[in-house]
Design an enzyme around this catalytic site. Sequence first.
Site: not given
Length: 310
Positions: A108-110, A137, A141, A180
Amino acid sequence: MEKDAKIYVAGHGGLVGSALVRKLRAEGFTNLVLRTRADLDLTRQADVEAFFNAERPVYVFLAAAKVGGILANATQGGDFIRDNLLIQTHVIEAARQTQVKKLLFLGSSCIYPKLAPQPITEDCLLTGPLEPTNEPYAIAKIAGLTMVKAYRAQYGFNAVSLMPTNLYGPGDNFDLASSHVLAALLRKFHEAKIAGASAVTVWGTGTPRREFLHVDDLADAALFLMRCDDSGELINVGVGEDIAIHELAMLIRDVVGYTGDIVYDTSKPDGTPRKLLDISRLRALGWQARIPLREGIAATYAWYCANYGG
Ligand code: GDP
């Protein structure tokens, strides 16, 4: 990839997994192995090993994860870190043991630092503190893609980790407590239109910027990278442009056909100020997103109306 190769899509009931299954079927892949959560609990290692030993998939798309929006991440961090660490560790290890040909891990980009220079390149990983609202999270990842990288170095394990930007599309989660922003706003504007409400509340200040990728574009990129011999270890997947939340709200209001006001609830978190991925690596390999935002939102709204009773 041979059309009859056995392909396991982990998490096929979710937003990403269901898009992958649609894409693979549309491309003529006939040998998909799918298991619901009730049939196979990926947080239980013995069950995952038994499944891989029995089925022996050749390719694995690891799209099973516990995911959620800003509020769910901020309030259920324990579940997010535990479930994601367990699921990915078990699936990656079982894939290594059974000599899967290639595994695609969904990140994920987070995972990138909160204040990473924009647009965010893949080498920003681990260069600064994370956005606190989704740290559990993100750390899970990061552990997953580090595991994949270490497995490649130590065991020659063939895998690619994709970092998609914010996703949306048919099959999205429309529950307001865990969704989201894009799905949440579609639902809020739709319900306000039906109820004739005078205003819709958008969380935060409306100034954060996000990039939105239609999940069918992501599925297309995933298959492209699964087939690509020099996909590399870590690769961003996005559209290359972002939009402020207040602009997104106006766009969704327009698509839904709501004519009331938009108000901002600044007691809710903004999260990271901006999240735009640098997609040069993927572009250089020859892939580009195709679905324009307005069109993708309209299609997702049609799906929402069809599935949630209009
Ligand atoms: P993020 O990209 O991890 O921050 O996840 P979200 O999609 O949940 O939130 C993106 C931005 O949209 C944040 O600045 C939120 O505060 C904002 N936002 C505005 N209204 C909503 C809403 O109704 N639900 C959610 N989840 N976010 C909202």
